[in-house]
Design a protein around this motif. Structure first.
Motif, PDB file in Angstrom:
ATOM      1  N   UNK A 162     -32.581   7.479  -5.874  1.00  0.00           N
ATOM      2  CA  UNK A 162     -32.335   7.013  -7.236  1.00  0.00           C
ATOM      3  C   UNK A 162     -30.977   7.475  -7.749  1.00  0.00           C
ATOM      4  N   UNK A 163     -30.269   6.533  -8.337  1.00  0.00           N
ATOM      5  CA  UNK A 163     -28.954   6.752  -8.953  1.00  0.00           C
ATOM      6  C   UNK A 163     -27.825   6.961  -7.943  1.00  0.00           C
ATOM      7  N   UNK A 164     -28.126   6.957  -6.640  1.00  0.00           N
ATOM      8  CA  UNK A 164     -27.040   6.983  -5.653  1.00  0.00           C
ATOM      9  C   UNK A 164     -26.276   5.660  -5.715  1.00  0.00           C
ATOM     10  N   UNK A 165     -25.005   5.711  -5.427  1.00  0.00           N
ATOM     11  CA  UNK A 165     -24.148   4.527  -5.571  1.00  0.00           C
ATOM     12  C   UNK A 165     -23.890   3.882  -4.208  1.00  0.00           C
ATOM     13  N   UNK A 166     -24.164   2.583  -4.135  1.00  0.00           N
ATOM     14  CA  UNK A 166     -23.932   1.825  -2.913  1.00  0.00           C
ATOM     15  C   UNK A 166     -23.204   0.521  -3.237  1.00  0.00           C
ATOM     16  N   UNK A 167     -22.363   0.101  -2.300  1.00  0.00           N
ATOM     17  CA  UNK A 167     -21.786  -1.244  -2.333  1.00  0.00           C
ATOM     18  C   UNK A 167     -22.562  -2.068  -1.319  1.00  0.00           C
ATOM     19  N   UNK A 168     -23.112  -3.173  -1.769  1.00  0.00           N
ATOM     20  CA  UNK A 168     -24.021  -3.957  -0.937  1.00  0.00           C
ATOM     21  C   UNK A 168     -23.267  -4.963  -0.080  1.00  0.00           C
ATOM     22  N   UNK A 169     -23.052  -4.597   1.192  1.00  0.00           N
ATOM     23  CA  UNK A 169     -22.438  -5.497   2.164  1.00  0.00           C
ATOM     24  C   UNK A 169     -23.521  -6.102   3.071  1.00  0.00           C
ATOM     25  N   UNK A 170     -24.775  -5.873   2.726  1.00  0.00           N
ATOM     26  CA  UNK A 170     -25.879  -6.363   3.550  1.00  0.00           C
ATOM     27  C   UNK A 170     -26.132  -7.836   3.277  1.00  0.00           C
ATOM     28  N   UNK A 171     -26.949  -8.440   4.141  1.00  0.00           N
ATOM     29  CA  UNK A 171     -27.316  -9.824   3.916  1.00  0.00           C
ATOM     30  C   UNK A 171     -28.525  -9.954   3.014  1.00  0.00           C
ATOM     31  N   UNK A 172     -29.476  -9.018   3.135  1.00  0.00           N
ATOM     32  CA  UNK A 172     -30.713  -9.157   2.368  1.00  0.00           C
ATOM     33  C   UNK A 172     -31.394  -7.830   2.032  1.00  0.00           C
ATOM     34  N   UNK A 173     -30.813  -6.722   2.431  1.00  0.00           N
ATOM     35  CA  UNK A 173     -31.490  -5.428   2.267  1.00  0.00           C
ATOM     36  C   UNK A 173     -31.235  -4.764   0.916  1.00  0.00           C
ATOM     37  N   UNK A 174     -30.334  -5.325   0.132  1.00  0.00           N
ATOM     38  CA  UNK A 174     -29.999  -4.719  -1.148  1.00  0.00           C
ATOM     39  C   UNK A 174     -31.189  -4.591  -2.080  1.00  0.00           C
ATOM     40  N   UNK A 175     -32.140  -5.551  -1.984  1.00  0.00           N
ATOM     41  CA  UNK A 175     -33.312  -5.503  -2.878  1.00  0.00           C
ATOM     42  C   UNK A 175     -34.129  -4.234  -2.657  1.00  0.00           C
ATOM     43  N   UNK A 176     -34.107  -3.708  -1.438  1.00  0.00           N
ATOM     44  CA  UNK A 176     -34.868  -2.489  -1.148  1.00  0.00           C
ATOM     45  C   UNK A 176     -34.208  -1.270  -1.787  1.00  0.00           C
ATOM     46  N   UNK A 177     -32.881  -1.296  -1.895  1.00  0.00           N
ATOM     47  CA  UNK A 177     -32.180  -0.209  -2.572  1.00  0.00           C
ATOM     48  C   UNK A 177     -32.362  -0.329  -4.080  1.00  0.00           C
ATOM     49  N   UNK A 178     -32.352  -1.564  -4.573  1.00  0.00           N
ATOM     50  CA  UNK A 178     -32.607  -1.763  -6.003  1.00  0.00           C
ATOM     51  C   UNK A 178     -33.997  -1.273  -6.380  1.00  0.00           C
ATOM     52  N   UNK A 179     -34.971  -1.562  -5.516  1.00  0.00           N
ATOM     53  CA  UNK A 179     -36.349  -1.129  -5.779  1.00  0.00           C
ATOM     54  C   UNK A 179     -36.449   0.388  -5.847  1.00  0.00           C
ATOM     55  N   UNK A 180     -35.554   1.077  -5.125  1.00  0.00           N
ATOM     56  CA  UNK A 180     -35.555   2.542  -5.114  1.00  0.00           C
ATOM     57  C   UNK A 180     -34.778   3.125  -6.285  1.00  0.00           C
ATOM     58  N   UNK A 181     -34.188   2.260  -7.104  1.00  0.00           N
ATOM     59  CA  UNK A 181     -33.470   2.738  -8.277  1.00  0.00           C
ATOM     60  C   UNK A 181     -32.019   3.089  -8.034  1.00  0.00           C
TER      61      UNK A 181
END
Length: 269
Positions: A162-181
């Motif tokens: 939660x609250x870690x910062x990522x730049x989403x270069x993935x094709x579809x996995x970003x939703x899993x990071x969003x779900x984790x906050x």
């Protein structure tokens, strides 16, 4: 005594073999459906996937189409919708008993990564299995409840990010990071970089690193872009599950593994 032990072993083997023969045989058009059907079906269902992911993460025919060719006539097949079935080589429903879960599937298949979508698809899979094997409906219902509970638990584990910062270069996995906050950003130039034009990419990466932003990629990230990013310490890959995976456990492990890599911390006790 020895004779009795041998007889018992033979009896147990016979029971298990007989049970295996009684299992419902189901084929799935998409590996995500195979994962769900395998979990919900548990010991009562034997699942094969007509398509699979290759080493580059592309969706391809399993064993170069051999799996589809060897499915016996009259077999039961689960498909997202008619388009999904046709993409998997199912040109006619006369040869097989095909269950379309949707008509059509209301979102794109990349949404199957989304933990808010997966339970709804899993419910449709339960319905399909129960129509074909009604006597085991209570078992399938318990397996679905277990899947949903463990999926929710795995998402809660993801809160370590939660609250870690990522730049989403993935094709579809970003939703899993969003779900984790997580705090997730999509760079303005991403679509250009995905097409192989890397102008401005190095500058963005350096600037993002200075802000403490990590880069996340997955198997759906174009190969050329993955090669460009290879070797950077701030780039992390979200893996794709294998077809034999217990998905909630896999998701739990992915969250913890990413947390450990980003923070360089040992597993919490």
């Amino acid at each position: 005594m020895a004779t009795k032990v041998i007889a018992l072993i033979i009896l147990l083997f016979t029971i298990r073999a007989g049970h295996a023969d009684d299992r419902l045989n189901v084929s799935a058009t998409h590996p995500w459906l195979a994962l769900l059907a395998s979990f919900i079906g548990g010991a009562e269902v034997n699942v094969t996937s007509i398509r699979t992911w290759n080493a580059d993460g592309d969706l391809v025919m399993a064993e170069r189409g051999k799996v589809l060719r060897e499915i016996p006539e009259g077999s039961k097949i689960i498909a997202l919708d008619e388009n999904d079935a046709q993409s998997a080589g199912i040109k006619s429903t006369e040869k097989f008993t095909v269950k379309f879960l949707y008509s059509p599937f209301p979102v794109n298949t990349a949404s199957l990564y989304d933990p808010s979508v997966i339970p709804f698809v899993a419910q449709r899979v339960l319905t399909a299995l129960s129509e074909w094997d009604g006597q085991n409906y209570p078992y399938y219902q318990r397996r679905l409840a277990e899947f949903q509970a463990r999926l929710s638990s795995s998402i809660l584990v993801g809160q370590v990010l939660k609250d870690m910062k990522f730049a989403d270069f993935s094709g579809s996995s970003g939703v899993l990071l969003q779900a984790a906050g997580c705090s997730l950003e999509k760079p303005e130039g991403l679509e250009t970089w995905r097409k192989g034009n890397f102008a401005g990419l190095r500058e963005y990466l350096d600037e993002a690193k200075s802000r403490g932003v990590a880069i996340i990629i997955d198997d759906d990230t174009p190969n050329a872009l993955k090669r460009f990013l290879t070797g950077r310490s701030d780039v992390y890959k979200w893996e794709r599950p294998s077809l034999e995976t217990d998905y909630p456990s896999f998701l739990h492990e992915q969250y913890i593994s990413l947390w450990q890599k980003v923070t360089a911390r040992p597993l919490p006790r």
